[in-house]
Design a protein around this motif. Structure first.
Motif, PDB file in Angstrom:
ATOM      1  N   CYS A 175       0.842  -1.212   0.000  1.00  0.00           N
ATOM      2  CA  CYS A 175       0.000   0.000   0.000  1.00  0.00           C
ATOM      3  C   CYS A 175       0.873   1.257   0.000  1.00  0.00           C
ATOM      4  CB  CYS A 175      -0.914   0.027   1.219  1.00  0.00           C
ATOM      5  SG  CYS A 175      -2.207  -1.207   1.121  1.00  0.00           S
ATOM      6  N   ILE A 178       2.150   1.803  -3.489  1.00  0.00           N
ATOM      7  CA  ILE A 178       1.092   2.163  -4.437  1.00  0.00           C
ATOM      8  C   ILE A 178       0.613   3.594  -4.205  1.00  0.00           C
ATOM      9  CG2 ILE A 178      -1.269   1.593  -5.148  1.00  0.00           C
ATOM     10  CD1 ILE A 178      -0.402  -1.401  -4.524  1.00  0.00           C
ATOM     11  N   SER A 209      -3.099   0.454 -13.201  1.00  0.00           N
ATOM     12  CA  SER A 209      -4.178   0.725 -12.242  1.00  0.00           C
ATOM     13  C   SER A 209      -4.034  -0.121 -10.973  1.00  0.00           C
ATOM     14  CB  SER A 209      -5.526   0.430 -12.907  1.00  0.00           C
ATOM     15  OG  SER A 209      -6.570   0.843 -12.063  1.00  0.00           O
ATOM     16  N   SER A 210      -4.804   0.246  -9.973  1.00  0.00           N
ATOM     17  CA  SER A 210      -4.796  -0.479  -8.697  1.00  0.00           C
ATOM     18  C   SER A 210      -6.050  -0.051  -7.938  1.00  0.00           C
ATOM     19  CB  SER A 210      -3.568  -0.091  -7.869  1.00  0.00           C
ATOM     20  OG  SER A 210      -3.627   1.306  -7.585  1.00  0.00           O
ATOM     21  N   TRP A 211      -6.337  -0.761  -6.848  1.00  0.00           N
ATOM     22  CA  TRP A 211      -7.478  -0.375  -5.998  1.00  0.00           C
ATOM     23  C   TRP A 211      -7.302   1.075  -5.571  1.00  0.00           C
ATOM     24  CZ3 TRP A 211      -8.670   1.688  -1.342  1.00  0.00           C
ATOM     25  CH2 TRP A 211      -9.978   1.507  -0.870  1.00  0.00           C
ATOM     26  N   TYR A 212      -6.106   1.452  -5.137  1.00  0.00           N
ATOM     27  CA  TYR A 212      -5.879   2.822  -4.653  1.00  0.00           C
ATOM     28  C   TYR A 212      -6.078   3.852  -5.751  1.00  0.00           C
ATOM     29  CZ  TYR A 212      -4.830   2.208   0.194  1.00  0.00           C
ATOM     30  OH  TYR A 212      -4.969   1.969   1.535  1.00  0.00           O
TER      31      TYR A 212
END
Ligand code: NDP
Length: 298
Positions: A175, A178, A209-212
């Motif tokens: 995290c 990111i 891309s990513s969740w964040y």
């Protein structure tokens, strides 16, 4: 099974509601009692005045409080009254060492402890789609599974007490990387004069891309950073990761850099904002260069 919930914060409030939807929630407790009284009245569950009183009336307790000392305080109080054979499931993010201490406090009373930190943000807590990383005895994990299934979607047993927290520490390092990358890229895009909403829509479907990026880059577009995941909570997690890496004689650059940035944000009064507030520091680099000022690097 009668389940009690302790810690009705940004995560816990949703998780308790999901236990209620699954027909498991019997009682809630929160340090600031008003939150517990309001939720208990809404859901028609009990709001005992103390942790000891909550522990006496349930078969399992889920806790979701802030940091290591908070978990140990809560567990010590619960240990006074929990029945033999009951389970405490801690979903806070703390060190593996704290998980082992909590298990040791409960063991003499024949109460099982599972460290079950979660990932998926407040949205995952709301939608009961959390990823849950469990540590403890396999037998306790199987008994706790219906409770975990009410709050999360991906539920994995990692091994003995502390293993769940070790898995979560791994997640927290990712995290950090990111959120550093997303905030830096968004500040760069803004400096290029690009429409940031289109950047989010388009790159959100791309390979970077990513969740964040999908869920938190919009905060950067709006310039508001509601918690979310507070800077001071991720700082706490990264200090745990730092200590765990140090035991192997290693200092990880990503952890060190992000901790410097978080300290700066906390000093500027942004410690209770979501970690996407890191965009402030990256954006300030471009603003400082633009105005010709020399500011310390990010
Ligand atoms: P919040 O700050 O929103 O809530 C913290 C909760 O813990 C509050 O209910 C608070 O009570 C309670 N609390 C704190 N200290 C104590 C104490 N000593 N005794 C009793 N209760 C206490 O945090 P979050 O809900 O965001 O996070 C909770 C945990 O989940 C943390 O460990 C965090 O790292 C982890 N987490 C958070 C995620 C997120 O996206 N927010 C994602 C995944 C994990 P009061 O209301 O009185 O302040």
């Amino acid at each position: 099974m009668r389940v009690g919930f302790v810690g009705l914060g940004a995560m816990g409030m949703h998780m308790a509601r999901n236990l209620h939807r699954a027909g498991l929630l019997a009682a809630v407790w929160n340090r600031t009692p008003e939150k517990a009284r309001t939720l208990a009245a809404e859901l028609s569950v009990e709001a005992p005045p103390t942790l000891e009183a909550l522990g006496a009336g349930v078969d399992a307790v889920v806790t979701c409080v802030s940091a290591d000392s908070d978990v140990l305080e809560v567990v010590k109080e619960l240990a006074k009254s929990l029945k033999s054979g009951s389970i405490v499931i801690d979903s806070s993010t703390v060190s593996a060492e704290t998980a082992r201490k909590a298990a040791d406090i409960l063991h003499p009373r024949s109460v099982e402890f599972l460290d079950c930190p979660v990932s998926g943000g407040t949205e995952g807590a709301r939608d009961a789609t959390l990823a849950i990383m469990a540590g403890g005895s396999e037998q306790a994990f199987e008994r706790g599974r219906p409770i975990l299934a009410a709050m999360g979607k991906t539920i994995t047993y990692f091994g003995p007490t502390g293993s769940g927290q070790a898995a979560k520490a791994t997640n927290q390092i990712m995290c950090a990387g990111i959120i550093e990358a997303v905030s830096e890229a968004m500040a760069f895009a803004r400096a290029q004069g690009l429409p940031l909403d289109k950047i989010v829509d388009t790159l959100g479907k791309g390979a970077g891309s990513s969740w964040y990026f999908v869920h938190r880059a919009p905060n950067m577009v709006r310039g508001t950073y509601p918690a979310g995941f507070r800077v001071r909570l991720h700082e706490k997690d990264l200090k745990i990761c730092r200590e765990m890496a140090a035991r192997h004689g290693v200092q990880l650059p990503l952890i060190e850099m992000t901790l410097v940035h978080y300290r700066r944000l906390i000093e500027q009064g942004h410690g209770d904002e979501d970690i996407s507030t890191l965009f402030r520091l990256k954006d300030a680099l471009f603003a400082a260069a633009q105005s010709g000022k020399t500011k310390p690097g990010c």
